[in-house]
Design a protein around this motif. Structure first.
Motif, PDB file in Angstrom:
ATOM      1  N   ILE A   1      17.518 -45.908 -20.266  1.00  0.00           N
ATOM      2  CA  ILE A   1      18.439 -46.728 -20.636  1.00  0.00           C
ATOM      3  C   ILE A   1      19.878 -45.885 -21.139  1.00  0.00           C
ATOM      4  N   PHE A   2      19.709 -44.566 -21.601  1.00  0.00           N
ATOM      5  CA  PHE A   2      20.960 -43.857 -22.001  1.00  0.00           C
ATOM      6  C   PHE A   2      21.483 -43.091 -20.811  1.00  0.00           C
ATOM      7  N   GLU A   3      20.646 -42.692 -19.811  1.00  0.00           N
ATOM      8  CA  GLU A   3      20.955 -41.940 -18.698  1.00  0.00           C
ATOM      9  C   GLU A   3      21.833 -42.990 -18.057  1.00  0.00           C
ATOM     10  N   GLU A   4      21.520 -43.951 -17.670  1.00  0.00           N
ATOM     11  CA  GLU A   4      22.097 -45.213 -17.009  1.00  0.00           C
ATOM     12  C   GLU A   4      23.647 -45.416 -17.837  1.00  0.00           C
ATOM     13  N   PHE A   5      23.481 -45.603 -19.223  1.00  0.00           N
ATOM     14  CA  PHE A   5      24.699 -45.966 -19.875  1.00  0.00           C
ATOM     15  C   PHE A   5      25.707 -44.744 -19.705  1.00  0.00           C
ATOM     16  N   LEU A   6      25.243 -43.370 -19.662  1.00  0.00           N
ATOM     17  CA  LEU A   6      26.146 -42.461 -19.507  1.00  0.00           C
ATOM     18  C   LEU A   6      26.932 -42.181 -18.162  1.00  0.00           C
ATOM     19  N   ILE A   7      26.017 -42.342 -17.226  1.00  0.00           N
ATOM     20  CA  ILE A   7      26.436 -42.487 -15.817  1.00  0.00           C
ATOM     21  C   ILE A   7      27.654 -43.673 -15.404  1.00  0.00           C
ATOM     22  N   ASN A   8      27.283 -44.783 -16.105  1.00  0.00           N
ATOM     23  CA  ASN A   8      28.091 -45.816 -15.777  1.00  0.00           C
ATOM     24  C   ASN A   8      29.616 -45.756 -16.644  1.00  0.00           C
ATOM     25  N   LYS A   9      29.347 -44.991 -17.734  1.00  0.00           N
ATOM     26  CA  LYS A   9      30.550 -44.819 -18.629  1.00  0.00           C
ATOM     27  C   LYS A   9      31.434 -43.591 -17.975  1.00  0.00           C
ATOM     28  N   LYS A  10      30.651 -42.635 -17.742  1.00  0.00           N
ATOM     29  CA  LYS A  10      31.639 -41.498 -17.265  1.00  0.00           C
ATOM     30  C   LYS A  10      31.424 -40.824 -15.905  1.00  0.00           C
ATOM     31  N   GLY A  11      30.556 -41.280 -14.858  1.00  0.00           N
ATOM     32  CA  GLY A  11      30.435 -41.077 -13.605  1.00  0.00           C
ATOM     33  C   GLY A  11      29.226 -40.084 -13.362  1.00  0.00           C
ATOM     34  N   ASN A  12      28.655 -39.850 -12.302  1.00  0.00           N
ATOM     35  CA  ASN A  12      27.659 -38.802 -12.086  1.00  0.00           C
ATOM     36  C   ASN A  12      27.898 -37.643 -12.122  1.00  0.00           C
TER      37      ASN A  12
END
Length: 426
Positions: free
Chosen positions: A146-157
């Motif tokens: 959940i939080f990995e996806e949230f961080l990627i969506n928010k800040k990029g890979n």
């Protein structure tokens, strides 16, 4: 740095006369790694033998991450997070003013809690420390997704890649494979140290470095404890023998670890896992419970004083020197009748309260008390205390003739849960 003082235990003479040869033999078994579960005794020498190169690399990575974030999410359950949280709260307190806040996820599957954290992070710069030997444990596995996806969506890979760290196995496991594939920085959970004994390994140390805690002082405290507990006659073993005799000779079923400092609550939670998972086997062991006084004196105090006897004994953490101390203000009109307290500091009042409660519980309630006297409450003391309790736990479990380092009972609920959830192959 920790004194063990017995109060109305009824076993003072038995503790003094306890078979010193038996204690010495178990001590030798711990240090020579010849007892049950000896593959997981790496923590005994860890304060001296830990990987200094990796430790210094952790400092570099942690400092870089610390400069970029407001919040570090610590993903883990049980020994993967309790030690870090215990240290953080004991050392920095409950309301730290440091730049980086630690938030713990993966220790619950509550959808409400998880969404609350997601909402909180919307306007925060955050990173993730995923702590797992395998990477397949259900609760932290879900949280990381959940939080990995949230961080990627928010800040990029690219940004996410620089803000996610895995603390995991050296060479194998799902998390190690994932971290290598995605380019996440990794640090090693030693093969010979189990989760509840791992607080001074990267499991606990990395997050504390990001939080700005003086981990050098933690390791110094652990090293000091290792040195002071290197002989068979020591205070940690006195505590172990005392609780063993209260359990086996006096038939007490539960030990309540009590602190009068709110910021030690998670130290007691860490202690509960340490002793509960290490001793609760083969129909043996004390049930570890905890209270925070004087808070719980207004909820549990009645039962402790007058309730069913010969079930619970108390172990009291008494801190000699607080981090800070303050005075009670004196009022011109003493309407609440508390002006008499202004001659003492708040810590002094707390210390007197401890003695009053011990006197009531011991001499009137007839409840055995073991007082564990901490010199202070800081980073060095944390390192010392956790090593001290681990040494006591190993002795205590071996006195019961059980393996302190496995947890076969934990696997049963997992299998049932997986079956109900329809996990393939179950």
């Amino acid at each position: 740095m920790i004194n063990t003082i017995l109060k109305f235990s009824g076993i003072e003479k038995e503790v003094k006369s306890f078979d010193k040869t038996k204690v010495a033999n178990i001590h030798k078994m711990i240090h020579e790694k010849t007892g049950k579960g000896n593959d997981f005794l790496g923590w005994v020498d860890w304060p001296e033998t830990f990987n200094k190169d990796e430790y210094n690399r952790m400092k570099v990575v942690a400092n870089d991450l610390r400069s970029k974030i407001d919040v570090l999410l610590v993903v883990g359950i049980g020994g993967s997070y309790l030690g870090a949280r215990a240290a953080d709260e004991m050392i920095r307190g409950l309301y730290p003013t440091d730049k980086v806040e630690l938030i713990y996820v993966g220790n619950t599957m509550s959808s409400t809690y998880t969404q609350n954290i997601l909402d909180y992070l919307k306007n925060k710069e955050f990173g993730i420390a995923n702590v797992s030997k395998s990477g397949t444990t259900t609760e932290p596995g879900i949280a990381f997704r959940i939080f990995e996806e949230f961080l990627i969506n928010k800040k990029g890979n690219d940004v996410a890649k620089s803000r996610i760290v895995a603390v995991t196995d050296r060479a194998k496991g799902a998390l190690k494979e994932m971290a290598d594939a995605k380019g996440y920085e990794t640090f090693v959970i030693p093969d010979d140290i189990g989760g509840r004994f791992s607080v001074t390994t990267p499991v606990g140390i990395f997050a504390l470095l990001v939080a700005g805690v003086n981990t050098d002082a933690i390791m110094k405290g652990a090293m000091k404890a290792r040195k002071e507990l290197s002989k068979p006659s020591n205070e940690a073993y006195k505590y172990a023998v005392s609780r063993y005799l209260l359990n086996t000779d006096k038939n007490y079923k539960s030990e309540m670890l009590v602190s009068y400092e709110l910021q030690l609550q998670y130290l007691t939670e860490w202690w509960k896992q340490l002793f509960g998972e290490s001793e609760g086997k083969d129909g043996k062991g004390l049930l570890p419970t905890s209270c925070i006084f004087s808070t719980d004196l207004h909820s549990m105090g009645q039962f402790i004083q007058d309730g069913t006897k010969n079930i619970i004994f108390e172990s009291i953490i008494r801190v000699k020197k607080p981090q800070v101390d303050i005075n009670v203000p004196k009022l011109e009109k003493d309407l609440d009748g508390l002006n008499y307290l202004t001659k003492n500091s708040l810590h002094k009042i707390n210390s007197i309260a401890i003695e009053g409660v011990i006197d009531a519980h011991v001499n009137v309630g007839k409840m055995p008390n073991i007082v564990l006297e901490f010199d202070k409450m800081d980073d060095e003391m944390f390192g010392y205390a956790t090593y001290w309790f681990m040494k006591a736990c190993a002795m205590s479990a071996y006195l019961l003739d059980i393996n302190p380092f496995d947890q076969p009972g934990v696997e049963i609920y997992k299998k049932n849960m997986f079956k109900l959830l329809g996990k393939p192959g179950m």
